[in-house]
Design an enzyme around this catalytic site. Sequence first.
Site, PDB file in Angstrom:
ATOM      1  N   HIS A  20     -27.939  -5.600 -19.308  1.00 46.76           N
ATOM      2  CA  HIS A  20     -28.454  -6.538 -18.303  1.00 46.76           C
ATOM      3  C   HIS A  20     -28.360  -7.959 -18.830  1.00 46.76           C
ATOM      4  CE1 HIS A  20     -30.938  -8.238 -15.153  1.00 46.76           C
ATOM      5  NE2 HIS A  20     -31.606  -8.888 -16.095  1.00 46.76           N
ATOM      6  N   ILE A  80       0.886  -7.586  -2.463  1.00 46.32           N
ATOM      7  CA  ILE A  80       1.627  -8.827  -2.762  1.00 46.32           C
ATOM      8  C   ILE A  80       1.229  -9.921  -1.788  1.00 46.32           C
ATOM      9  CG2 ILE A  80       3.934  -9.904  -2.755  1.00 46.32           C
ATOM     10  CD1 ILE A  80       5.051  -7.405  -3.970  1.00 46.32           C
ATOM     11  N   ARG A  99       8.425  -2.312  -1.401  1.00 46.98           N
ATOM     12  CA  ARG A  99       9.575  -2.344  -2.295  1.00 46.98           C
ATOM     13  C   ARG A  99      10.311  -1.019  -2.211  1.00 46.98           C
ATOM     14  NH1 ARG A  99       9.574  -6.357  -6.093  1.00 46.98           N
ATOM     15  NH2 ARG A  99      10.530  -5.050  -7.673  1.00 46.98           N
ATOM     16  N   GLY A 106      23.806  -0.261 -16.765  1.00 45.19           N
ATOM     17  CA  GLY A 106      24.067   1.125 -17.144  1.00 45.19           C
ATOM     18  C   GLY A 106      24.526   1.923 -15.930  1.00 45.19           C
ATOM     19  N   GLY A 138       3.011  -8.934   6.044  1.00 46.30           N
ATOM     20  CA  GLY A 138       2.520  -7.820   5.236  1.00 46.30           C
ATOM     21  C   GLY A 138       1.209  -8.170   4.553  1.00 46.30           C
TER      22      GLY A 138
HETATM   23  P1  FAD Z   1      10.838  -2.332 -13.221  1.00 47.74           P
HETATM   24  O1  FAD Z   1       9.714  -3.101 -13.802  1.00 47.74           O
HETATM   25  O2  FAD Z   1      11.342  -2.744 -11.884  1.00 47.74           O
HETATM   26  O3  FAD Z   1      12.005  -2.367 -14.296  1.00 47.74           O
HETATM   27  C1  FAD Z   1      13.254  -1.820 -14.051  1.00 47.74           C
HETATM   28  C2  FAD Z   1      14.252  -2.470 -14.989  1.00 47.74           C
HETATM   29  O4  FAD Z   1      15.464  -1.767 -14.906  1.00 47.74           O
HETATM   30  C3  FAD Z   1      14.578  -3.913 -14.621  1.00 47.74           C
HETATM   31  O5  FAD Z   1      14.461  -4.725 -15.768  1.00 47.74           O
HETATM   32  C4  FAD Z   1      16.019  -3.863 -14.124  1.00 47.74           C
HETATM   33  O6  FAD Z   1      16.749  -5.046 -14.388  1.00 47.74           O
HETATM   34  C5  FAD Z   1      16.547  -2.688 -14.919  1.00 47.74           C
HETATM   35  N1  FAD Z   1      17.698  -2.007 -14.317  1.00 47.74           N
HETATM   36  C6  FAD Z   1      17.831  -1.554 -13.051  1.00 47.74           C
HETATM   37  N2  FAD Z   1      18.997  -0.917 -12.880  1.00 47.74           N
HETATM   38  C7  FAD Z   1      19.630  -0.952 -14.092  1.00 47.74           C
HETATM   39  C8  FAD Z   1      20.862  -0.449 -14.551  1.00 47.74           C
HETATM   40  N3  FAD Z   1      21.681   0.272 -13.777  1.00 47.74           N
HETATM   41  N4  FAD Z   1      21.194  -0.704 -15.849  1.00 47.74           N
HETATM   42  C9  FAD Z   1      20.379  -1.413 -16.676  1.00 47.74           C
HETATM   43  N5  FAD Z   1      19.195  -1.891 -16.277  1.00 47.74           N
HETATM   44  C10 FAD Z   1      18.810  -1.659 -15.002  1.00 47.74           C
HETATM   45  N6  FAD Z   1       1.882  -3.491 -10.809  1.00 47.74           N
HETATM   46  C11 FAD Z   1       0.684  -3.371 -11.426  1.00 47.74           C
HETATM   47  O7  FAD Z   1       0.365  -2.287 -11.920  1.00 47.74           O
HETATM   48  N7  FAD Z   1      -0.165  -4.437 -11.533  1.00 47.74           N
HETATM   49  C12 FAD Z   1       0.127  -5.636 -10.998  1.00 47.74           C
HETATM   50  O8  FAD Z   1      -0.662  -6.581 -11.115  1.00 47.74           O
HETATM   51  C13 FAD Z   1       1.361  -5.798 -10.326  1.00 47.74           C
HETATM   52  N8  FAD Z   1       1.705  -6.986  -9.795  1.00 47.74           N
HETATM   53  C14 FAD Z   1       2.920  -7.114  -9.183  1.00 47.74           C
HETATM   54  C15 FAD Z   1       3.245  -8.352  -8.615  1.00 47.74           C
HETATM   55  C16 FAD Z   1       4.457  -8.516  -7.975  1.00 47.74           C
HETATM   56  C17 FAD Z   1       4.793  -9.858  -7.373  1.00 47.74           C
HETATM   57  C18 FAD Z   1       5.387  -7.440  -7.928  1.00 47.74           C
HETATM   58  C19 FAD Z   1       6.731  -7.614  -7.275  1.00 47.74           C
HETATM   59  C20 FAD Z   1       5.069  -6.207  -8.487  1.00 47.74           C
HETATM   60  C21 FAD Z   1       3.830  -6.033  -9.104  1.00 47.74           C
HETATM   61  N9  FAD Z   1       3.455  -4.815  -9.654  1.00 47.74           N
HETATM   62  C22 FAD Z   1       2.240  -4.671 -10.257  1.00 47.74           C
HETATM   63  C23 FAD Z   1       4.351  -3.635  -9.612  1.00 47.74           C
HETATM   64  C24 FAD Z   1       5.053  -3.465 -10.972  1.00 47.74           C
HETATM   65  O9  FAD Z   1       5.761  -4.642 -11.287  1.00 47.74           O
HETATM   66  C25 FAD Z   1       6.000  -2.272 -10.909  1.00 47.74           C
HETATM   67  O10 FAD Z   1       5.301  -1.129 -10.464  1.00 47.74           O
HETATM   68  C26 FAD Z   1       6.570  -1.997 -12.290  1.00 47.74           C
HETATM   69  O11 FAD Z   1       7.280  -3.109 -12.774  1.00 47.74           O
HETATM   70  C27 FAD Z   1       7.486  -0.777 -12.257  1.00 47.74           C
HETATM   71  O12 FAD Z   1       8.001  -0.558 -13.527  1.00 47.74           O
HETATM   72  P2  FAD Z   1       9.405   0.178 -13.768  1.00 47.74           P
HETATM   73  O13 FAD Z   1       9.587   0.208 -15.239  1.00 47.74           O
HETATM   74  O14 FAD Z   1       9.452   1.427 -12.995  1.00 47.74           O
HETATM   75  O15 FAD Z   1      10.493  -0.778 -13.096  1.00 47.74           O
HETATM   76  P1  NAD Z   2       2.513  -2.862   0.384  1.00 47.18           P
HETATM   77  O1  NAD Z   2       3.041  -1.533   0.726  1.00 47.18           O
HETATM   78  O2  NAD Z   2       1.288  -2.985  -0.463  1.00 47.18           O
HETATM   79  O3  NAD Z   2       2.204  -3.671   1.736  1.00 47.18           O
HETATM   80  C1  NAD Z   2       3.179  -3.893   2.726  1.00 47.18           C
HETATM   81  C2  NAD Z   2       2.476  -4.136   4.053  1.00 47.18           C
HETATM   82  O4  NAD Z   2       3.436  -4.633   4.984  1.00 47.18           O
HETATM   83  C3  NAD Z   2       1.882  -2.868   4.648  1.00 47.18           C
HETATM   84  O5  NAD Z   2       0.501  -3.065   4.881  1.00 47.18           O
HETATM   85  C4  NAD Z   2       2.675  -2.686   5.947  1.00 47.18           C
HETATM   86  O6  NAD Z   2       1.886  -2.157   7.012  1.00 47.18           O
HETATM   87  C5  NAD Z   2       3.135  -4.111   6.263  1.00 47.18           C
HETATM   88  N1  NAD Z   2       4.338  -4.187   7.120  1.00 47.18           N
HETATM   89  C6  NAD Z   2       5.496  -3.479   7.002  1.00 47.18           C
HETATM   90  N2  NAD Z   2       6.389  -3.846   7.976  1.00 47.18           N
HETATM   91  C7  NAD Z   2       5.783  -4.818   8.712  1.00 47.18           C
HETATM   92  C8  NAD Z   2       6.173  -5.598   9.863  1.00 47.18           C
HETATM   93  N3  NAD Z   2       7.380  -5.482  10.427  1.00 47.18           N
HETATM   94  N4  NAD Z   2       5.281  -6.475  10.376  1.00 47.18           N
HETATM   95  C9  NAD Z   2       4.050  -6.624   9.795  1.00 47.18           C
HETATM   96  N5  NAD Z   2       3.632  -5.914   8.715  1.00 47.18           N
HETATM   97  C10 NAD Z   2       4.489  -5.028   8.181  1.00 47.18           C
HETATM   98  O7  NAD Z   2       3.748  -3.642  -0.268  1.00 47.18           O
HETATM   99  P2  NAD Z   2       3.822  -5.014  -1.072  1.00 47.18           P
HETATM  100  O8  NAD Z   2       2.601  -5.825  -0.890  1.00 47.18           O
HETATM  101  O9  NAD Z   2       5.141  -5.588  -0.732  1.00 47.18           O
HETATM  102  O10 NAD Z   2       3.851  -4.521  -2.578  1.00 47.18           O
HETATM  103  C11 NAD Z   2       4.932  -3.685  -3.059  1.00 47.18           C
HETATM  104  C12 NAD Z   2       4.486  -2.831  -4.198  1.00 47.18           C
HETATM  105  O11 NAD Z   2       4.206  -3.616  -5.345  1.00 47.18           O
HETATM  106  C13 NAD Z   2       3.234  -2.065  -3.860  1.00 47.18           C
HETATM  107  O12 NAD Z   2       3.537  -0.699  -3.898  1.00 47.18           O
HETATM  108  C14 NAD Z   2       2.245  -2.406  -4.907  1.00 47.18           C
HETATM  109  O13 NAD Z   2       1.659  -1.266  -5.459  1.00 47.18           O
HETATM  110  C15 NAD Z   2       3.020  -3.151  -5.966  1.00 47.18           C
HETATM  111  N6  NAD Z   2       2.183  -4.290  -6.376  1.00 47.18           N
HETATM  112  C16 NAD Z   2       1.031  -4.015  -7.052  1.00 47.18           C
HETATM  113  C17 NAD Z   2       0.183  -5.040  -7.394  1.00 47.18           C
HETATM  114  C18 NAD Z   2      -1.075  -4.721  -8.108  1.00 47.18           C
HETATM  115  O14 NAD Z   2      -1.199  -3.631  -8.626  1.00 47.18           O
HETATM  116  N7  NAD Z   2      -2.029  -5.627  -8.177  1.00 47.18           N
HETATM  117  C19 NAD Z   2       0.498  -6.347  -7.049  1.00 47.18           C
HETATM  118  C20 NAD Z   2       1.663  -6.582  -6.348  1.00 47.18           C
HETATM  119  C21 NAD Z   2       2.505  -5.539  -6.031  1.00 47.18           C
END
Ligand code: FAD
Ligand code: NAD
Length: 464
Positions: A442, A182, A270, A114, A178
Amino acid sequence: MEYDVLVIGAGPGGYVSAIRCAQLGLNTALVEKDPTLGGTCLNVGCIPSKALLDSSEHYYNATHAFAEHGIDVEAPKINWPQMMARKKQVVDTTCSGIDFLMNKNKVTVLKGLGSFVDAHTVKVSGAEEQTVKAKHLIVATGSTPIELPFAKFDGERIISSTEALSLPEVPKRLIVIGGGVIGLELGSVYKRLGAEVTVVEFADSILATMDGSIGKEMQRVLRKMGMNFHLGTKVEGVSRTGDVVTVTATDKKGNTVTVEGDYCLVAVGRKANTAGLNYEAAGLTADERGRLNVNDHLQTSQPHIYAIGDVVRGAMLAHKAEEEGVVVAEQIAGQKPHIDYNLIPGIVYTWPEAASVGKTEEELKASGRGYKVGNFPMRALGRSRASGDTDGFVKILADAGTDEVLGAHIVGARAADLIMELAVAMEYRASAEDVARICHGHPTYTEAIKEAALDATAKRAIHM
Ligand code: FAD
Ligand code: NAD
């Protein structure tokens, strides 16, 4: 074709928003560039990472906990292709569930990228190109992994979370840059499966944005499991020779730290994703970190265009994106909904799990507000001893004068689920004494919440 609402991006922000719009009687379309719906969360985030966390936890328990429980098994072996196939099946089933929900709610799905033509028109470039118009638009385009300038992702050995969820093998030596969410979740997966895992983190603590007590306890537990940590250490170089990746970093004392591995996961955060969106054509603006600017109602500079989830300010969490999706749909329908950002829980799905809601102790200290602290260690619970999950604690922060619960921080078995009791308490502005006077079953892990609340309200925990 003109829709009432066009949602761009089918992650948890976008698809939930589309469903809520449809429930409210709005003629809604959802645009998605990827082949499957569900976004980062369902395809390469929350769901596959939790599938692997669960599989690796079973393996770890079989190799480390069964014998103590009196269960003797032949040395369990990892069937990696099967573990990957199961993860894929979980993802596929979950993603196709979103197709079902779109059909059920009569949301039109348009497959393709989009991009804005003007403030009411979006071009969708997929198998075919079409131009659609809408009265209201919701941008939910999510985020992508940050790439370090000196550690370009090669998709094989220097990888982001996306590749780390689909590796061809269990690494022998995994370097994680990091020590955030993640890094610790995926680091745990591979540590449990037998990899040597080394985390290099710039801050002085892992999980540095959570309450300080959480980072300390998680590091103690993960170190006990065998994970290595270099904290206060900034990575400055990453190079690859054949199958060996070398990370060079500098610690706070100026010492050079060198770590070698066969894979290097870069998990340093991210960034908002607006690639190809052409948002300028609609008159939208972004901040210095590339996030679309929105006001308190999630409206961009164009009042009929909203932006939600990872592409705007705030925590990058699926449930935050979902709440925002619901709120903008209801605003478009003329309602006056509200999100309390203070009550969005943060959860880390390691084992034990870590979970927080409300203020951290560091935030309360900095704000000058008087507060009391209640603590209770999991090891004092009968339930924890029965299961063997004795690491962790519940910590409750309450106002020094009114006793209102201001924050709660948990490390422990099922902390992810436990935290919601305190989120509910805080939603209703309960005092620590209110929580303490609730009869808790409990033996359950929830008794640690009651005990920590007793400790916070009047230092009168029973089992401590
Ligand atoms: P997204 O999920 O990123 O979705 C965006 C969508 O938009 C995508 O499908 C993309 O393809 C689409 N898109 C982008 N640009 C366009 C365009 N121009 N046209 C059409 N489509 C487009 N969060 C939690 O709360 N709990 C967790 O356990 C957790 N675990 C995670 C583990 C990992 C490894 C990662 C990477 C993230 C995790 N997160 C977790 C974070 C979570 O995935 C994101 O916060 C969440 O997906 C954000 O939702 P969103 O809808 O904003 O974007
Ligand atoms: P994060 O922000 O949680 O952690 C990134 C870490 O990398 C920070 O502690 C930072 O100090 C460190 N860092 C940055 N530059 C560095 C360098 N040059 N050398 C060493 N350390 C460095 O980011 P993430 O773990 O990549 O996760 C991304 C996002 O995805 C987060 O915002 C998180 O909320 C979301 N996420 C959520 C879940 C969950 O809710 N369970 C799981 C996975 C991801």
